[in-house]
Every structure is written in structure tokens, then in C-alpha cells.
Design a protein around this motif. Structure first.
Motif, PDB file in Angstrom:
ATOM      1  N   ARG A 168      22.693 -13.908 -77.602  1.00 12.18           N
ATOM      2  CA  ARG A 168      23.615 -15.003 -77.860  1.00 12.18           C
ATOM      3  C   ARG A 168      24.874 -14.447 -78.526  1.00 12.18           C
ATOM      4  N   LEU A 169      26.031 -14.956 -78.117  1.00 12.75           N
ATOM      5  CA  LEU A 169      27.275 -14.388 -78.627  1.00 12.75           C
ATOM      6  C   LEU A 169      28.104 -15.343 -79.464  1.00 12.75           C
ATOM      7  N   ALA A 170      28.404 -16.502 -78.938  1.00 11.18           N
ATOM      8  CA  ALA A 170      29.412 -17.335 -79.589  1.00 11.18           C
ATOM      9  C   ALA A 170      29.024 -18.796 -79.520  1.00 11.18           C
ATOM     10  N   ARG A 171      29.762 -19.598 -80.304  1.00 10.01           N
ATOM     11  CA  ARG A 171      29.533 -21.022 -80.277  1.00 10.01           C
ATOM     12  C   ARG A 171      30.214 -21.619 -79.063  1.00 10.01           C
ATOM     13  N   GLY A 172      29.536 -22.543 -78.414  1.00 12.48           N
ATOM     14  CA  GLY A 172      30.088 -23.159 -77.216  1.00 12.48           C
ATOM     15  C   GLY A 172      30.435 -24.599 -77.446  1.00 12.48           C
ATOM     16  N   ASP A 173      30.271 -25.431 -76.433  1.00 11.90           N
ATOM     17  CA  ASP A 173      30.666 -26.824 -76.487  1.00 11.90           C
ATOM     18  C   ASP A 173      29.868 -27.561 -77.547  1.00 11.90           C
ATOM     19  N   GLY A 174      30.586 -28.282 -78.401  1.00  9.24           N
ATOM     20  CA  GLY A 174      29.934 -29.105 -79.390  1.00  9.24           C
ATOM     21  C   GLY A 174      29.115 -28.320 -80.385  1.00  9.24           C
ATOM     22  N   GLY A 175      29.393 -27.001 -80.528  1.00 10.44           N
ATOM     23  CA  GLY A 175      28.713 -26.213 -81.535  1.00 10.44           C
ATOM     24  C   GLY A 175      27.507 -25.453 -81.010  1.00 10.44           C
ATOM     25  N   SER A 176      27.134 -25.601 -79.726  1.00 10.82           N
ATOM     26  CA  SER A 176      25.992 -24.872 -79.189  1.00 10.82           C
ATOM     27  C   SER A 176      26.388 -23.425 -78.940  1.00 10.82           C
ATOM     28  N   THR A 177      25.395 -22.532 -78.799  1.00 10.63           N
ATOM     29  CA  THR A 177      25.685 -21.122 -78.573  1.00 10.63           C
ATOM     30  C   THR A 177      25.828 -20.842 -77.086  1.00 10.63           C
ATOM     31  N   VAL A 178      26.584 -19.794 -76.777  1.00 14.72           N
ATOM     32  CA  VAL A 178      26.820 -19.413 -75.393  1.00 14.72           C
ATOM     33  C   VAL A 178      26.165 -18.068 -75.133  1.00 14.72           C
ATOM     34  N   GLU A 179      25.365 -17.958 -74.084  1.00 15.11           N
ATOM     35  CA  GLU A 179      24.676 -16.726 -73.765  1.00 15.11           C
ATOM     36  C   GLU A 179      25.656 -15.712 -73.198  1.00 15.11           C
ATOM     37  N   GLU A 180      25.321 -14.421 -73.400  1.00 10.79           N
ATOM     38  CA  GLU A 180      26.204 -13.343 -72.951  1.00 10.79           C
ATOM     39  C   GLU A 180      26.446 -13.423 -71.456  1.00 10.79           C
ATOM     40  N   GLY A 181      25.382 -13.642 -70.686  1.00 10.48           N
ATOM     41  CA  GLY A 181      25.536 -13.738 -69.238  1.00 10.48           C
ATOM     42  C   GLY A 181      26.384 -14.918 -68.835  1.00 10.48           C
TER      43      GLY A 181
ATOM     44  N   LEU B 109      39.601 -21.532 -75.549  1.00 11.80           N
ATOM     45  CA  LEU B 109      40.672 -20.626 -75.950  1.00 11.80           C
ATOM     46  C   LEU B 109      41.482 -21.172 -77.123  1.00 11.80           C
ATOM     47  N   LEU B 110      41.412 -22.477 -77.347  1.00  8.09           N
ATOM     48  CA  LEU B 110      42.121 -23.102 -78.464  1.00  8.09           C
ATOM     49  C   LEU B 110      41.184 -23.387 -79.638  1.00  8.09           C
ATOM     50  N   ASN B 111      39.984 -22.786 -79.589  1.00  3.72           N
ATOM     51  CA  ASN B 111      38.972 -23.037 -80.620  1.00  3.72           C
ATOM     52  C   ASN B 111      38.616 -24.518 -80.697  1.00  3.72           C
TER      53      ASN B 111
END
Length: 229
Positions: A3-16, A205-207
Motif C-alpha cells: 500500500r502506498l498512498a491515501r486515495g478517494d475519501g481517505g482509503s489507501t491505494v495499492e501500488e499496482g 493531483l490537487l490533494n
């Protein structure tokens, strides 16, 4: 998978998933470059070539007569007008000129243009008519709304869309709600099938945050971005 980063609504985004998202966005950009290059060559290039030929024909003896020359010039002016229109379209694709009117006015214009083009009732409301953003953020919101409305046409089967814009503390919130058939597949993480990956990348891209509220009757897309860096 890492897992790398936070995604939509605070969920995490997988590397793939992140790699896939970046690849998808690069493909969109490359396709856009090809489209614009093709339009410049096929549309603008051909029109300019035709204009050159038509102007050179004025040297022929048959156009020594004023009435014939006048008729020919009128035809050339029609081609000039069409060429100018093509140039304006290309410029608008790169940066919508309507953004010069301000964020609220540009989004309102887009809503009315969508209604006119598709026959789908579209209402835009802003809590503050004087809401303003820097050019970068305003352009992203304009493009995001453009993509969201395109998605409505392709998938929602809706006859009404409501767009809202408001400031919530240090954030600006844009919502796009339709009364269509909903997007049940999103709950199964098949978001790509609805063409929303590009939207998510722009907001990221705009956080900012991108949230989907959907069911069997209607879908609401909610975009939240910081007002400033």
C-alpha cells in the motif's frame, strides 16, 4: 500487495492500482495529443492549403471582372471564417476560453451547454456567485465536470442532473447528482468501466478527495479540493 498512498475519501491505494492509474492518465494525454495533431493536420492544414489555392486562382484572367472577383472573394471569406472557427475549437480544447469569465460563470455555462446539447435538464447552483480559484484549480474543476457530464450521457440514462458548488471551510466542494440507473459496479471496485480513473487522478493531483454515492436510482459524484495550496 504493497500500500502506498491515501486515495478517494481517505482509503489507501495499492501500488499496482497506482501504476495502472498513472498509465491510464498517460494514455489519455497521448490520445489527446494525437487527436489535436490530427485535427491540426486534417482540419486546419487542409483549410489553409485550400485558402492558398483559392487566393492564387484570383490571378487568372477570368477574375479580371469585378463581379466574378467579388463572388470568389466571398467564397474565400467563408473558408476564412471556417478556419477561424477551427482554430478557436483547438484553443478551447487546450484551455477553455470561458474560464476567463470566472469559475462560477464557466461551470454555469457548461451546465447550460450540456442541457442544450443533450436535452437533459441540468441545474447549476453556487452558494457564492463570487467564488474564485486560481487558474490551475479552476481548470481542473471545469475538466472534472466535463468528464462527469460525459459519463452521465454514456452510462446514467438520466433525465436530470443537479450540479452544486460551495465552499466548506478551506475546501471547495463540487457535486454532480443524476437521477439515472445508478452505478452498482462501483461497489465492486470496477470504477474503470465508468471512465472515472481520469477524474480521480485530476483530483488527487490537487490533494483533493473524490467520493461516489450510488445505488439503483441515481449517482452523486462529490469532489472536494483545497481552495489554495
Amino acid at each position: 500487495m504493497k500500500r502506498l498512498a491515501r486515495g478517494d475519501g481517505g482509503s489507501t491505494v495499492e501500488e499496482g492500482e497506482l501504476r495502472e492509474l498513472i498509465g491510464h492518465q498517460e494514455k489519455i494525454r497521448e490520445d489527446e495529443r494525437k487527436r489535436i495533431a490530427r485535427e491540426i493536420h486534417d482540419e486546419l492544414g487542409q483549410r489553409l492549403l485550400a485558402l492558398r489555392i483559392e487566393v492564387s486562382l484570383l490571378k487568372q484572367d477570368e477574375y479580371d471582372f469585378a463581379d466574378k472577383r467579388s463572388q470568389r472573394i466571398d467564397e474565400i471569406l467563408e473558408h476564412v471564417d471556417a478556419t477561424v472557427k477551427s482554430v478557436r475549437t483547438l484553443i478551447n480544447d487546450l484551455r477553455p476560453a470561458v474560464l476567463d469569465l470566472g469559475l462560477v460563470a464557466s461551470l454555469d455555462w457548461q451546465a447550460r451547454d450540456f442541457e442544450r446539447a443533450n436535452g437533459t435538464a441540468c441545474v447549476f447552483r453556487a452558494d457564492d456567485e463570487d467564488l474564485e480559484l486560481d487558474d490551475k484549480r479552476a481548470t481542473v474543476l471545469f475538466r472534472v465536470l466535463q468528464e462527469a457530464l460525459t459519463n452521465v450521457v454514456k452510462h446514467a440514462k438520466a433525465d436530470k442532473v443537479e450540479i452544486g458548488l460551495k465552499q466548506d471551510g478551506k475546501n471547495l466542494v463540487l457535486s454532480v447528482a443524476d437521477n439515472g440507473i445508478g452505478m452498482p459496479k462501483v461497489r465492486n471496485r470496477k470504477i474503470k468501466s465508468y471512465g472515472l480513473a481520469g477524474i480521480r487522478e485530476r483530483i488527487g493531483l490537487l490533494n483533493g478527495e473524490f467520493r461516489i454515492v450510488t445505488g439503483d436510482s441515481g449517482t452523486t459524484l462529490i469532489f472536494r479540493i483545497p481552495v489554495s495550496e
